[in-house]
Design an enzyme around this catalytic site. Structure first.
Site, mmCIF file in Angstrom:
data_model
loop_
_atom_site.group_PDB
_atom_site.id
_atom_site.type_symbol
_atom_site.label_atom_id
_atom_site.label_comp_id
_atom_site.label_asym_id
_atom_site.label_seq_id
_atom_site.Cartn_x
_atom_site.Cartn_y
_atom_site.Cartn_z
ATOM 1 N N GLY B 19 3.544 -21.534 45.144
ATOM 2 C CA GLY B 19 2.121 -21.478 44.855
ATOM 3 C C GLY B 19 1.864 -20.275 43.978
ATOM 4 O O GLY B 19 2.785 -19.568 43.593
ATOM 5 N N ASP B 132 -9.680 -19.544 42.158
ATOM 6 C CA ASP B 132 -8.441 -20.233 41.768
ATOM 7 C C ASP B 132 -8.527 -21.720 42.130
ATOM 8 O O ASP B 132 -7.596 -22.280 42.685
ATOM 9 C CB ASP B 132 -7.248 -19.562 42.467
#
Lengths: 392, 269
Positions: B19, B132
């Site tokens: 990630g 994000d």
């Protein structure tokens, strides 16, 4: 197949073939590129030594990083074991042919401006590589490289249906002296502590009283039109600048607006005070990007610096696998509209690429240079570019 | 590299993926964490060490955890072991909008982004911007989606906009105003929702395909070009995305309004 389970047969010739646990590298350097070829081998060794896991992806990244810096790299290909499959990087005049049950994949570095990389799945059965366009190499299957470095112009890894002789040291070519192992790193980066007893700190996020502070909702009102004078009270530094016809605040020396690109040649150059916008980005070889809107201390452990602990500069943690980065290696200071860069007395130095002479120049400790957009810098084995949106 | 067998008292079952700024693992929760889940997802963050950063991270995560929204991933636990930070959250086995475990119907895609917008709104209402929002952070379940992976980058490494090659692709979801130094806001998350909807519906980015292996080129491409909507979008879809990408003052003022607009795209448009 796992990379390490397949026999590796070198095709004799000029070039360097390197096999390490989980990695195979073939470099075909010209005479002038021998040093660069050694660097490739060194990177493989470092990655393989450092990685506790399949080295494929990190190897691909590191080799890509190397390609972005310094002199042109020799043609090469590298295979690295990945979590599920194999990472392949090809650069320059090398062809790699991967045989798999559902067909043959050919990767050539010849047609790529930079490099080709790919993760192929585990079903492959054999890989051959050699100079681009050359006929498939005919490997002499009496030879096999289990580990080490040897001269070769190509290789065959595995061959469906044909196992290698099982005998342990059957004509195995010993590690030749083509590329000496890299010297030990100057500063040994501390290894991750062995897991003896489990010592950790944990905070539950389940407790309903977890709310630490009653924050106000974010403002709904649309942002006001840029008004440099009004924004000057906020956190950023206040500098003199000029405003383009659309209200964007700029360096007085700009010919075009840094935000909208409109020409400012016709603008009357009335200096006003305003909050300095970000001056650009630092883009590192691994893709990490930092906004240049504050001072930074760059290094392995920049938090220990006074400027950081006092809040005057931000920490920018940078490391390389070789331990070539000092705890506080370099620093950046924003002076008006200029970005000033200097070395903080690092062990391995800080280098600036001088396009004029086509060479890296080592900065003297504390020698301050103003870096223009597009400037390339190197710290240890890491490189970065100061990028500004508008000078390209 | 994903070679960890665990962190703190979590025992990892397997590596889930990379990630932004860290790696995800499937793990068995330790007894001290009072959850019924057989498995949880643990994110192990890369390159974060200072006590100060740990405090900032836990503060941000607590804010996230305290938001009572069915559209946000549940956070369980945060901690550090030897300077390596981690946090544990619920595990959703259907993957993300970027890598769904099975092919999705168009309505499922639309519903997932709608839920992400509702999640963003819930965060905004407690004073937090997500920072994000992108398809990889919209995690799927059978009834919709949950927004995950709060953008901790700015918290942990102030000034950082892209966290390594794994993050290069994420700049297509970043409001250009943020790249020009603007602060994260409702408007910047709304922009990201528009970009996420575009990618999820069309499979293409607003800037075409970014060169993932060349961060410098990717950055230049994003900074020097204007987002372009794919021709394959319906008028209704294009209108919603265009509204999200408009000048900040012209965008829908809240993510909730974006959610309503997206919801109207369901059942044919």
């Amino acid at each position: 197949m796992k990379l390490d389970d397949l026999p590796l047969t070198p095709v004799p010739g000029e070039g360097i073939l390197c096999r390490l646990p989980g990695a195979v590298l073939l470099a075909l350097p010209s005479a002038a590129q021998l040093e660069r070829a050694d660097e490739l081998v060194a990177v493989c060794r470092e990655v393989v030594t450092a990685a506790g896991a399949p080295p494929g992806r990190i190897l691909a990244r590191r080799l890509a990083g190397l390609l972005g810096a310094g002199d042109p790299a020799p043609a090469f290909c590298a295979l690295g074991q990945a979590e599920s499959g194999m990472a392949v990087v090809v650069h320059g005049d090398v062809d790699v042919v991967i045989e798999a049950p559902d067909g043959t994949i050919t990767l050539s570095g010849r047609d790529a401006a930079t490099w080709v990389d790919r993760i192929v799945d585990e079903s492959f059965t054999a890989v051959t590589a050699g100079p681009a366009g050359a006929a498939a190499p005919e490997p002499d299957r009496r030879f096999e490289l289990r580990q080490g470095v040897t001269p070769a112009t190509g290789f065959m890894l595995g061959r469906a249906g044909e196992g290698p002789p099982e005998e342990e040291d059957q004509t195995a070519i010993s590690a030749a002296t083509v590329a000496p192992p890299p010297p030990p790193p100057v500063e040994e980066a501390p290894l991750a502590p062995a897991k003896v007893g489990v010592e950790f700190e944990a905070v539950s996020l389940l407790a309903p009283e977890a709310e630490p502070e009653g924050r106000e909702p974010l403002p709904v009102a649309a942002e006001p039109a840029p008004d440099p004078a009004a924004e000057a009270e906020s956190a950023g530094a206040v500098v003199d600048g000029i405003v383009c016809s659309r209200g964007h605040f700029n360096d007085p020396d700009s010919l075009y607006c840094n935000v909208c690109g409109i020409s400012m040649v016709q603008q009357t150059h009335n200096l006003v005070k305003g909050e300095r916008p970000p001056l650009g980005f630092l883009v590192f070889d691994d893709g990490c990007t930092y906004q240049v809107d504050a001072d930074y201390v760059i290094g392995r452990d920049p938090d220990t610096d006074d400027a950081v602990s006092s809040g005057r500069a931000r920490p920018l943690v940078l490391d390389d696998a070789e331990g070539g980065i000092s705890r506080r290696h370099a620093a950046i200071h924003l002076d008006g509209w200029n970005v000033v860069f200097w070395d903080r007395g690092s062990t391995n130095g800080t280098y600036v690429w001088d396009a004029g002479s086509g060479a890296w120049r080592r900065l003297a400790t504390e020698e301050r240079v103003t870096i223009a957009p597009g400037t390339r810098l190197a710290l240890g084995r890491r490189t970065l570019v100061f990028e500004s949106p508008h000078e390209h | 590299m994903p070679d960890r067998e665990g962190i703190a008292d979590y025992e990892f079952v397997r590596f889930l993926g990379e990630g932004n700024n860290g790696e995800f693992y499937l793990a068995k929760p330790p007894k001290r964490v009072p959850v019924d889940d057989e498995h949880v997802a643990v994110k192990v963050l890369a390159g974060t060490t200072s006590d100060d950063a740990f405090r900032r991270m836990t503060r941000e995560l607590r804010t996230f955890a305290a938001v009572n929204s069915p559209y946000l991933v549940l956070l369980y636990d945060a901690g550090q072991e030897g300077g390596t930070f981690f946090y544990a959250m619920e595990y959703l086995p259907m993957g993300s909008l970027a890598t769904p475990a099975r092919p999705l119907e168009r309505d499922e895609v639309v519903r997932a982004v709608e839920h992400a917008a509702r999640a963003a709104h819930a965060l905004h209402e407690v004073g937090s911007a997500h920072r994000d929002i992108k398809p990889a952070n919209v995690l799927l379940h059978e009834e919709g989606a949950k927004l995950s992976d709060l953008g901790l980058v700015q918290i942990l490494a102030p000034g950082q906009t892209v966290t390594g090659l794994a993050g290069v692709g994420s700049i297509e979801f970043m409001d250009p105003a943020i790249m020009q130094g603007g602060r994260a806001s409702r408007a910047s998350d709304v922009w990201s929702l528009g970009a996420t909807l575009h990618r999820a519906l069309t499979g293409t980015g607003l800037y075409g395909e970014l060169p993932e292996r060349d961060p410098l080129l990717a950055l230049r491409k994003v900074l020097n070009s204007t987002p372009e909507l794919a021709a394959s979008l319906s008028t209704g879809e294009a209108d919603v995305i265009r509204a999200c990408l408009a000048d900040p003052a012209e965008r829908p003022p809240t993510a909730e309004e974006v959610a309503v607009m997206i919801a109207e795209l369901r059942d044919g448009s």
